[in-house]
Design a protein around this motif. Structure first.
Motif, PDB file in Angstrom:
ATOM      1  N   ALA A 146       7.569  11.359 -14.071  1.00  0.00           N
ATOM      2  CA  ALA A 146       6.393  10.503 -14.314  1.00  0.00           C
ATOM      3  C   ALA A 146       6.803   9.034 -14.157  1.00  0.00           C
ATOM      4  O   ALA A 146       7.957   8.675 -14.408  1.00  0.00           O
ATOM      5  N   PHE A 147       5.835   8.199 -13.742  1.00  0.00           N
ATOM      6  CA  PHE A 147       6.130   6.770 -13.576  1.00  0.00           C
ATOM      7  C   PHE A 147       6.249   6.087 -14.934  1.00  0.00           C
ATOM      8  O   PHE A 147       5.454   6.337 -15.841  1.00  0.00           O
ATOM      9  N   SER A 148       7.254   5.214 -15.048  1.00  0.00           N
ATOM     10  CA  SER A 148       7.406   4.429 -16.280  1.00  0.00           C
ATOM     11  C   SER A 148       7.075   2.954 -16.038  1.00  0.00           C
ATOM     12  O   SER A 148       6.815   2.204 -16.975  1.00  0.00           O
ATOM     13  N   ASP A 149       7.100   2.527 -14.762  1.00  0.00           N
ATOM     14  CA  ASP A 149       6.868   1.109 -14.446  1.00  0.00           C
ATOM     15  C   ASP A 149       5.941   0.994 -13.238  1.00  0.00           C
ATOM     16  O   ASP A 149       6.139   1.682 -12.240  1.00  0.00           O
ATOM     17  N   VAL A 150       4.950   0.135 -13.377  1.00  0.00           N
ATOM     18  CA  VAL A 150       4.021  -0.126 -12.273  1.00  0.00           C
ATOM     19  C   VAL A 150       4.136  -1.604 -11.947  1.00  0.00           C
ATOM     20  O   VAL A 150       4.012  -2.454 -12.845  1.00  0.00           O
ATOM     21  N   ILE A 151       4.405  -1.933 -10.683  1.00  0.00           N
ATOM     22  CA  ILE A 151       4.565  -3.347 -10.303  1.00  0.00           C
ATOM     23  C   ILE A 151       3.457  -3.728  -9.340  1.00  0.00           C
ATOM     24  O   ILE A 151       3.357  -3.164  -8.237  1.00  0.00           O
ATOM     25  N   THR A 202       9.342   4.191 -10.562  1.00  0.00           N
ATOM     26  CA  THR A 202       8.600   2.934 -10.334  1.00  0.00           C
ATOM     27  C   THR A 202       7.536   3.118  -9.249  1.00  0.00           C
ATOM     28  O   THR A 202       7.822   3.660  -8.175  1.00  0.00           O
ATOM     29  N   LEU A 203       6.344   2.649  -9.553  1.00  0.00           N
ATOM     30  CA  LEU A 203       5.240   2.689  -8.588  1.00  0.00           C
ATOM     31  C   LEU A 203       4.866   1.256  -8.226  1.00  0.00           C
ATOM     32  O   LEU A 203       4.720   0.406  -9.109  1.00  0.00           O
ATOM     33  N   PHE A 204       4.702   0.990  -6.931  1.00  0.00           N
ATOM     34  CA  PHE A 204       4.287  -0.344  -6.476  1.00  0.00           C
ATOM     35  C   PHE A 204       2.818  -0.303  -6.050  1.00  0.00           C
ATOM     36  O   PHE A 204       2.408   0.622  -5.326  1.00  0.00           O
ATOM     37  N   LEU A 205       2.061  -1.301  -6.497  1.00  0.00           N
ATOM     38  CA  LEU A 205       0.669  -1.434  -6.048  1.00  0.00           C
ATOM     39  C   LEU A 205       0.619  -2.607  -5.084  1.00  0.00           C
ATOM     40  O   LEU A 205       0.882  -3.745  -5.486  1.00  0.00           O
ATOM     41  N   CYS A 239       5.714   8.046  -1.697  1.00  0.00           N
ATOM     42  CA  CYS A 239       5.205   8.517  -3.006  1.00  0.00           C
ATOM     43  C   CYS A 239       5.225   7.399  -4.051  1.00  0.00           C
ATOM     44  O   CYS A 239       4.731   7.581  -5.161  1.00  0.00           O
ATOM     45  N   HIS A 240       5.830   6.253  -3.703  1.00  0.00           N
ATOM     46  CA  HIS A 240       5.986   5.182  -4.699  1.00  0.00           C
ATOM     47  C   HIS A 240       5.094   3.971  -4.404  1.00  0.00           C
ATOM     48  O   HIS A 240       5.330   2.886  -4.939  1.00  0.00           O
ATOM     49  N   PHE A 241       4.112   4.166  -3.529  1.00  0.00           N
ATOM     50  CA  PHE A 241       3.203   3.059  -3.217  1.00  0.00           C
ATOM     51  C   PHE A 241       1.747   3.485  -3.331  1.00  0.00           C
ATOM     52  O   PHE A 241       1.390   4.630  -3.026  1.00  0.00           O
ATOM     53  N   VAL A 256       1.190   3.496   3.480  1.00  0.00           N
ATOM     54  CA  VAL A 256       0.635   3.973   2.209  1.00  0.00           C
ATOM     55  C   VAL A 256      -0.148   5.261   2.485  1.00  0.00           C
ATOM     56  O   VAL A 256      -0.897   5.343   3.465  1.00  0.00           O
ATOM     57  N   LYS A 257       0.033   6.263   1.619  1.00  0.00           N
ATOM     58  CA  LYS A 257      -0.655   7.544   1.838  1.00  0.00           C
ATOM     59  C   LYS A 257      -2.168   7.345   1.669  1.00  0.00           C
ATOM     60  O   LYS A 257      -2.606   6.655   0.725  1.00  0.00           O
ATOM     61  N   PRO A 258      -2.981   7.947   2.549  1.00  0.00           N
ATOM     62  CA  PRO A 258      -4.424   7.709   2.514  1.00  0.00           C
ATOM     63  C   PRO A 258      -5.061   7.959   1.141  1.00  0.00           C
ATOM     64  O   PRO A 258      -5.943   7.217   0.719  1.00  0.00           O
ATOM     65  N   ASP A 259      -4.587   8.982   0.420  1.00  0.00           N
ATOM     66  CA  ASP A 259      -5.218   9.241  -0.892  1.00  0.00           C
ATOM     67  C   ASP A 259      -4.753   8.251  -1.958  1.00  0.00           C
ATOM     68  O   ASP A 259      -5.216   8.287  -3.095  1.00  0.00           O
ATOM     69  N   ARG A 260      -3.854   7.341  -1.598  1.00  0.00           N
ATOM     70  CA  ARG A 260      -3.410   6.295  -2.539  1.00  0.00           C
ATOM     71  C   ARG A 260      -3.939   4.919  -2.117  1.00  0.00           C
ATOM     72  O   ARG A 260      -3.471   3.899  -2.594  1.00  0.00           O
ATOM     73  N   ILE A 261      -4.881   4.914  -1.148  1.00  0.00           N
ATOM     74  CA  ILE A 261      -5.468   3.622  -0.757  1.00  0.00           C
ATOM     75  C   ILE A 261      -6.843   3.523  -1.408  1.00  0.00           C
ATOM     76  O   ILE A 261      -7.705   4.376  -1.193  1.00  0.00           O
ATOM     77  N   PHE A 262      -7.030   2.479  -2.205  1.00  0.00           N
ATOM     78  CA  PHE A 262      -8.297   2.312  -2.924  1.00  0.00           C
ATOM     79  C   PHE A 262      -9.055   1.140  -2.293  1.00  0.00           C
ATOM     80  O   PHE A 262      -8.653  -0.022  -2.428  1.00  0.00           O
ATOM     81  N   PRO A 263     -10.131   1.450  -1.559  1.00  0.00           N
ATOM     82  CA  PRO A 263     -10.799   0.413  -0.775  1.00  0.00           C
ATOM     83  C   PRO A 263     -11.632  -0.543  -1.612  1.00  0.00           C
ATOM     84  O   PRO A 263     -12.068  -0.196  -2.714  1.00  0.00           O
ATOM     85  N   MET A 264     -11.822  -1.713  -1.089  1.00  0.00           N
ATOM     86  CA  MET A 264     -12.756  -2.678  -1.695  1.00  0.00           C
ATOM     87  C   MET A 264     -13.613  -3.249  -0.573  1.00  0.00           C
ATOM     88  O   MET A 264     -13.250  -3.174   0.598  1.00  0.00           O
TER      89      MET A 264
END
Ligand code: F6P
Length: 552
Positions: A146-151, A202-205, A239-241, A256-264
């Motif tokens: 599980a992720f512990s840090d989100v940057i 670690t997960l990067f946004l 998996c970390h982006f 970035v994996k398509p299911d991890r892209i959140f559009p605006m």
């Protein structure tokens, strides 16, 4: 959607309302705040308004009923009512980019009558689900941990809003899940965070509306390298982006994996974007339910702004009083002082919101403004500033209007909250009343000095007073009241832009620095000809190039 670029219009300073305000200011300049309070014991009750959990006291501005009535005339001359409707019904209020400003649509629901809605619940549902799964430890990295840090990697509007809201509710953060923000291209910002994180957890946004901002892409590149250095292959690294952007294809091409892209939406401006998928760090830190409450609070302020008569309308009053300050009392700076540690980041956020929106010198039709526009916004949390720049606020040669912000109901220990409130209210009184020379002299005489020394020292201890301020009280500190506060400032900015006839939603000047930095970068890398630059830049570059780099 309609284009709302007006034909070349008469400039607002030619209107009779503007001219009447100029005259009126001259008569008022002979009085003082203290005198106005003495004449009208009910002034504090008279010049206040409240709505959606906010109490706005503007009695400590140098104004009378007549001022308000003339400012109302000015708003009518600028067709403020029509402009408010245009904002909400999706007209192209951003006329230089031919698009609407959709931030209010992000927090409206289909049920809000006559209000453009972007179908927010649907648009944000995948992002909210992602945030909640992450909080529960159900979103995992390549190794299954599980992720512990989100940057969050983003800058400007893709950083300041989420950073500020996340810092406002530390107690809501999920245990074992830390949220960090890296904005600067100076790699020390990100390196400092990475030194405390593990690649596996670690997960990067990547937060970038345009997905082309140098700082953000540079940091994303460093982050990818950090994972590669830890032995991750491309599939594992992906998996970390996650990304929040209006440029979905660019994010996918980056990896970035398509299911991890959140559009605006393109129509949501960067500095107005915390309500969109750019708010993902908020949903992760606070949970999706609290993120919804933030949006609901903003939506309640939207309705108030749209439906309330100007004299009771909080953002309209604040916007008009800001115009009164800048154009008629010549106060070109404003301090925003939250007496709430949780809002320590608010002044930074408001700097971008206000100064990127109102720092314009031509009207919507491109005519040079013949009057001053956007004020400099600055500030920090109270009480810290009292031991720093309040000296200048109280005794400096210029008046700097202040927005004091506090909570009525304690958001921290009751005793400390009481001290906070006491200091906050006392500062606005000190600014207004000051200390006369006579009062100061009584003090210095009482301290046993000679008459001459007492008189001399009294001159230093006297404080002019008559310095203006607003006080905003949040009923309590919740995601909903914070949402209302932020929408209040957004709408005040819009009101000011309408009066000044400028476009609040573009930022063309920012592009110039970006282009110039490419030229200088080339010169520094000896790829470009720096002899074409000005002599100061040439000399600086020559000086820099004679020094060997200290790092590889
Ligand atoms: O450079 C200014 C700016 O364009 C802001 O308006 C914006 O919030 C910021 O850069 C970041 O832009 P992006 O989200 O596209 O990376």
């Amino acid at each position: 959607m309609t284009d709302v670029t007006p034909p070349d219009a008469a400039l607002i300073d030619q209107s009779s309302a503007w001219q009447a305000l100029l005259k009126h200011q001259k008569t008022l300049s002979h009085t003082t705040l203290a005198a106005l309070f003495a004449q009208n014991p009910k002034r504090g009750q008279q010049f206040k308004a409240s709505a959606v959990g906010l109490y706005f006291d503007y009695s400590k501005n140098l104004l009378t009923d007549e001022t308000l009535s003339l400012l109302n005339d000015l708003a009518n001359s600028a067709q403020l009512t029509t402009a408010i409707e245009e904002l909400f019904n999706g007209a192209n209020v951003n006329n230089t980019e031919q698009r609407p400003a959709l931030h209010t649509a992000m927090r409206s629901s289909q049920a809000d009558s006559g209000q453009l809605s972007s179908g927010t619940p649907q648009r944000l549902s995948s992002m909210n689900n992602f945030a909640d799964r992450l909080r529960q430890g159900n979103e995992r990295g390549a190794s299954g941990k599980a992720f512990s840090d989100v940057i969050n990697l983003g800058i400007g509007g893709s950083d300041l809003g989420p950073r500020m809201v996340v810092a406002a509710f530390p107690e809501r953060q999920a245990k074992g899940l830390n949220i960090h923000f890296a904005a600067n291209i100076d790699s020390d910002a990100l390196r400092g965070i990475l030194s405390r994180c593990q690649p596996e957890t670690t997960l990067f946004l990547i937060s970038s509306k345009s997905f082309s901002t140098l700082e953000t892409l540079s940091n994303a590149g460093l982050a990818r390298q950090w994972l590669n250095d830890a032995g991750f292959n491309d599939t594992q690294t992906a998996c970390h982006f996650a990304a929040m952007t209006s440029q979905v294809e660019k994010a996918a091409t980056w990896g970035v994996k398509p299911d991890r892209i959140f559009p605006m939406s393109e129509g949501v401006g960067g500095r107005f974007s915390l309500w969109s998928s750019i708010g993902l760090p908020i949903a992760i830190a606070l949970g999706s339910a609290a993120f919804s409450q933030l949006l609901d609070g903003a939506n309640a302020m939207d309705k108030h702004f749209r439906n309330t008569a100007f004299k009771q309308n909080l953002p309209v009053l604040h916007g008009l009083l800001s115009i009164w300050s800048v154009n008629f009392n010549r106060h070109h700076s404003r301090a925003v002082l939250p007496y709430i540690h949780r809002l320590a980041e608010l002044p930074n956020y408001l700097q971008q919101l206000t100064m990127e929106s109102l720092g314009k010198g031509v009207t919507r039709t491109g005519q040079p403004c013949t009057y001053a526009t956007g004020a400099v916004i600055w500030g920090n949390e109270g009480t810290n500033g009292q031991h720093s720049y309040h000296q200048l606020l109280l005794q400096g040669s210029d008046t700097v209007p202040v927005d004091f912000i506090a909570t009525s109901k304690a958001h921290c220990e009751p005793l400390q909250h009481q001290y906070l409130l006491a200091n906050c209210l006392a500062q606005s009184r000190a600014l207004m009343l000051g200390k006369s020379y006579e009062q100061a002299l009584t003090e210095t005489r009482a301290s046993g000095l000679s008459e001459e020394a007492a008189a001399k020292l009294a001159r230093h201890k006297a404080i002019p007073g008559n310095r203006v301020s607003n006080t905003l009280l949040l009923e309590e500190f919740t995601p909903s009241t914070l949402g209302a506060l932020l929408a209040f400032y957004e709408h005040s900015v819009y009101v000011q832009s309408v009066i000044w006839q400028i476009n609040a939603f573009d930022q063309w000047a920012v592009e110039l620095g970006k282009t110039m930095s490419t030229t200088v970068f080339d010169a520094l890398s000896k790829a470009g000809d720096h002899n074409k630059l000005d002599s100061s830049s040439q000399a600086l570059i020559n000086h820099i190039l004679t020094r060997p780099p200290t790092r590889g």
